[in-house]
Design a protein around this motif. Structure first.
Motif, PDB file in Angstrom:
ATOM      1  N   GLY A 159      27.532  42.687  98.330  1.00 32.45           N
ATOM      2  CA  GLY A 159      26.792  42.553  97.077  1.00 32.45           C
ATOM      3  C   GLY A 159      27.654  41.994  95.962  1.00 32.45           C
ATOM      4  N   PHE A 160      28.873  42.478  95.846  1.00 31.28           N
ATOM      5  CA  PHE A 160      29.783  42.010  94.800  1.00 31.28           C
ATOM      6  C   PHE A 160      30.101  40.530  94.974  1.00 31.28           C
ATOM      7  N   LEU A 161      30.418  40.113  96.199  1.00 29.17           N
ATOM      8  CA  LEU A 161      30.778  38.723  96.445  1.00 29.17           C
ATOM      9  C   LEU A 161      29.582  37.801  96.279  1.00 29.17           C
ATOM     10  N   THR A 162      28.385  38.280  96.544  1.00 30.06           N
ATOM     11  CA  THR A 162      27.192  37.463  96.327  1.00 30.06           C
ATOM     12  C   THR A 162      27.018  37.149  94.854  1.00 30.06           C
ATOM     13  N   VAL A 163      27.301  38.111  93.988  1.00 31.44           N
ATOM     14  CA  VAL A 163      27.244  37.853  92.549  1.00 31.44           C
ATOM     15  C   VAL A 163      28.280  36.814  92.163  1.00 31.44           C
ATOM     16  N   VAL A 164      29.491  36.939  92.691  1.00 29.40           N
ATOM     17  CA  VAL A 164      30.563  35.997  92.367  1.00 29.40           C
ATOM     18  C   VAL A 164      30.189  34.581  92.785  1.00 29.40           C
ATOM     19  N   ILE A 165      29.664  34.416  93.984  1.00 27.01           N
ATOM     20  CA  ILE A 165      29.338  33.069  94.446  1.00 27.01           C
ATOM     21  C   ILE A 165      28.122  32.513  93.713  1.00 27.01           C
ATOM     22  N   GLY A 166      27.232  33.397  93.248  1.00 29.51           N
ATOM     23  CA  GLY A 166      26.128  32.929  92.425  1.00 29.51           C
ATOM     24  C   GLY A 166      26.623  32.287  91.141  1.00 29.51           C
ATOM     25  N   THR A 170      19.104  38.554 103.986  1.00 31.93           N
ATOM     26  CA  THR A 170      18.539  39.644 103.187  1.00 31.93           C
ATOM     27  C   THR A 170      19.433  39.993 102.004  1.00 31.93           C
ATOM     28  N   THR A 171      20.734  40.070 102.226  1.00 27.47           N
ATOM     29  CA  THR A 171      21.647  40.481 101.152  1.00 27.47           C
ATOM     30  C   THR A 171      21.607  39.543  99.955  1.00 27.47           C
ATOM     31  N   PRO A 172      21.798  38.220 100.116  1.00 33.38           N
ATOM     32  CA  PRO A 172      21.714  37.353  98.930  1.00 33.38           C
ATOM     33  C   PRO A 172      20.339  37.352  98.285  1.00 33.38           C
ATOM     34  N   ALA A 173      19.282  37.475  99.082  1.00 31.85           N
ATOM     35  CA  ALA A 173      17.940  37.517  98.502  1.00 31.85           C
ATOM     36  C   ALA A 173      17.763  38.756  97.636  1.00 31.85           C
ATOM     37  N   LEU A 174      18.257  39.885  98.101  1.00 32.78           N
ATOM     38  CA  LEU A 174      18.114  41.132  97.351  1.00 32.78           C
ATOM     39  C   LEU A 174      18.959  41.128  96.089  1.00 32.78           C
ATOM     40  N   VAL A 175      20.182  40.631  96.176  1.00 33.59           N
ATOM     41  CA  VAL A 175      21.103  40.670  95.029  1.00 33.59           C
ATOM     42  C   VAL A 175      20.734  39.620  93.991  1.00 33.59           C
ATOM     43  N   VAL A 225      13.730  46.202  98.757  1.00 35.89           N
ATOM     44  CA  VAL A 225      14.178  46.111 100.142  1.00 35.89           C
ATOM     45  C   VAL A 225      13.180  45.315 100.981  1.00 35.89           C
ATOM     46  N   GLY A 226      11.912  45.698 100.937  1.00 39.66           N
ATOM     47  CA  GLY A 226      10.903  44.995 101.713  1.00 39.66           C
ATOM     48  C   GLY A 226      10.770  43.536 101.310  1.00 39.66           C
ATOM     49  N   GLN A 227      10.842  43.271 100.013  1.00 40.87           N
ATOM     50  CA  GLN A 227      10.744  41.897  99.533  1.00 40.87           C
ATOM     51  C   GLN A 227      11.920  41.059 100.006  1.00 40.87           C
ATOM     52  N   ALA A 228      13.115  41.647  99.996  1.00 42.77           N
ATOM     53  CA  ALA A 228      14.302  40.909 100.439  1.00 42.77           C
ATOM     54  C   ALA A 228      14.217  40.562 101.920  1.00 42.77           C
ATOM     55  N   LEU A 229      13.777  41.514 102.734  1.00 39.41           N
ATOM     56  CA  LEU A 229      13.604  41.244 104.158  1.00 39.41           C
ATOM     57  C   LEU A 229      12.554  40.148 104.382  1.00 39.41           C
ATOM     58  N   SER A 230      11.474  40.202 103.621  1.00 43.15           N
ATOM     59  CA  SER A 230      10.435  39.196 103.745  1.00 43.15           C
ATOM     60  C   SER A 230      10.931  37.824 103.296  1.00 43.15           C
ATOM     61  N   ARG A 231      11.730  37.797 102.220  1.00 48.76           N
ATOM     62  CA  ARG A 231      12.273  36.526 101.733  1.00 48.76           C
ATOM     63  C   ARG A 231      13.198  35.907 102.764  1.00 48.76           C
ATOM     64  N   SER A 232      14.019  36.719 103.408  1.00 53.09           N
ATOM     65  CA  SER A 232      14.906  36.192 104.447  1.00 53.09           C
ATOM     66  C   SER A 232      14.083  35.588 105.584  1.00 53.09           C
ATOM     67  N   VAL A 237      32.898  35.103 105.387  1.00 49.05           N
ATOM     68  CA  VAL A 237      31.588  35.332 106.004  1.00 49.05           C
ATOM     69  C   VAL A 237      30.528  35.592 104.937  1.00 49.05           C
ATOM     70  N   ALA A 238      30.850  36.431 103.948  1.00 49.98           N
ATOM     71  CA  ALA A 238      29.883  36.748 102.893  1.00 49.98           C
ATOM     72  C   ALA A 238      29.528  35.502 102.083  1.00 49.98           C
ATOM     73  N   ASN A 239      30.528  34.686 101.754  1.00 47.44           N
ATOM     74  CA  ASN A 239      30.277  33.470 100.983  1.00 47.44           C
ATOM     75  C   ASN A 239      29.435  32.478 101.777  1.00 47.44           C
ATOM     76  N   THR A 240      29.725  32.336 103.055  1.00 45.17           N
ATOM     77  CA  THR A 240      28.953  31.414 103.883  1.00 45.17           C
ATOM     78  C   THR A 240      27.490  31.844 103.960  1.00 45.17           C
ATOM     79  N   THR A 241      27.248  33.136 104.110  1.00 42.89           N
ATOM     80  CA  THR A 241      25.873  33.635 104.163  1.00 42.89           C
ATOM     81  C   THR A 241      25.138  33.367 102.861  1.00 42.89           C
ATOM     82  N   ALA A 242      25.792  33.619 101.729  1.00 41.99           N
ATOM     83  CA  ALA A 242      25.157  33.380 100.433  1.00 41.99           C
ATOM     84  C   ALA A 242      24.862  31.896 100.229  1.00 41.99           C
ATOM     85  N   LEU A 243      25.776  31.029 100.623  1.00 45.12           N
ATOM     86  CA  LEU A 243      25.547  29.595 100.460  1.00 45.12           C
ATOM     87  C   LEU A 243      24.457  29.091 101.408  1.00 45.12           C
TER      88      LEU A 243
END
Length: 335
Positions: free
Chosen positions: A152-159, A215-220, A226-233, A306-312
């Motif tokens: 979650g923290f790294l997703t904010v940073v890459i955003g 799911t993680t970048p969508a939620l953050v 939670v349900g919306q993030a899973l659906s967005r993914s 790995v976290a940065n690649t997923t967010a991108l």
């Protein structure tokens, strides 16, 4: 920027409009449905909006996604490696304690000898099994908590890095903190889904792993539930499953190779332990500490990648399917 940090859900008004009416009296093609991917619109080449941050604001190639992940680590080393190192140290300490106090019981079981009765062997095996379950359970809980925070923290940073905006630890923490509990819930649901699919058959587990991998970048970033993030993914991966799977698999393979390259010298220095075979390390504190240092260094490098690649990948899918590059360009001031 909005109260969601410029990462709101798809908005038809933000879809890029680069259409040019044909010359003469020829009628232009009928417009596509509002939810059609940009590639299906047929209105000419995709525009670009510059590169305010670590990636160009347009659909990305695989190389650009990996390069953006590494560039983020280079531009924000204190935030990325600092937070990752703290998480890695916690995980290494747990592994160190587990190895130090579990190995003697294992060695006792191995040294019972042929004179041991069946009851002695059974009692020793149950002791080892109980200790293993307890230590593994505690380590798993702490690992899920720490990795959830880190992702979650790294997703904010890459955003912020994508928009080319500076970010401090306090700012990133302020944005990530309210998302921690929902992210923890989403992580648990995600792990259970993948585990259930893997138990039934490996292929359903891999399919679910990729389908809900964003799911993680969508939620953050979207501040979804939670349900919306899973659906967005699921929405973002649908139709591009193989591409998303390939990129996630490639990132995982690169991370695994990097981890082994860092781990091997420390494992060998601890007494010739081969990390590739999974053989037990020496029970001495010095050897275990040396192995733990290698694990900390490896995890500090690997986890942010790995976290940065997923967010991108999440951002790339949104630019491809929802024309989000225009929305990001407005937030970055380059539109």
């Amino acid at each position: 920027m909005s109260d969601t940090g410029g990462w709101t859900g798809p908005d038809p008004k933000d879809r890029p409009d680069d259409s040019t009416p044909p010359a003469g009296n020829q009628m232009p093609p009928a417009p596509p449905p509002p939810d059609a991917p940009y590639q299906q619109q047929g209105w000419g080449p995709r525009p670009g909006y510059g590169k305010p941050g670590v990636i160009p604001l347009r659909p990305l190639t695989v190389g650009e996604i990996l390069d953006g992940a590494i560039t983020t680590m280079r531009r924000h080393p204190a935030l990325v490696f600092g937070s990752s190192a703290v998480v890695a140290v916690i995980g290494a300490v747990l592994q160190l304690l587990a190895s130090r106090y579990l190995l003697p019981d294992v060695q006792t079981l191995q040294n019972l000898g042929p004179a041991a009765t069946d009851q002695q062997i059974q009692d020793a095996a149950l002791d080892v099994l109980g200790d293993t379950a307890l230590i593994t359970g505690v380590a798993l809980i702490i690992t899920v908590l720490t990795q959830t925070f880190l992702s979650g923290f790294l997703t904010v940073v890459i955003g912020k890095a994508v928009l080319g905006k500076p970010v401090t630890f306090a700012e990133a923490m302020a944005e990530a903190k309210p998302r921690f509990l929902p992210l923890l819930g989403a992580t648990i649901v995600y792990v259970l889904l993948v585990a259930a699919g893997s138990v039934l058959c490996l292929i359903p587990g891999i399919w679910l792993y990729t389908l809900f991998g964003l799911t993680t970048p969508a939620l953050v970033l979207e501040r979804a539930k939670v349900g919306q993030a899973l659906s967005r993914s699921r929405q973002l991966v649908s139709g591009s499953w193989w591409r998303c799977f390939g990129i996630l698999l490639l990132a995982g393979l690169i991370a695994t190779v990097l981890q082994y390259l860092v781990d091997i010298p420390f494992s060998l220095g601890a007494g010739g332990t081969d990390v590739l075979t999974g053989e037990a390390v020496p029970a001495g504190w010095g050897a275990l500490l040396l192995v733990a240092v290698g694990q900390v260094i490896a995890q500090t490098i690997v986890q942010p990648f790995v976290a940065n690649t997923t967010a991108l990948l999440y951002i790339d899918q949104r630019m491809r399917k929802e024309g989000m590059d225009l929305q990001l360009a407005r937030a970055a001031g380059t539109a």
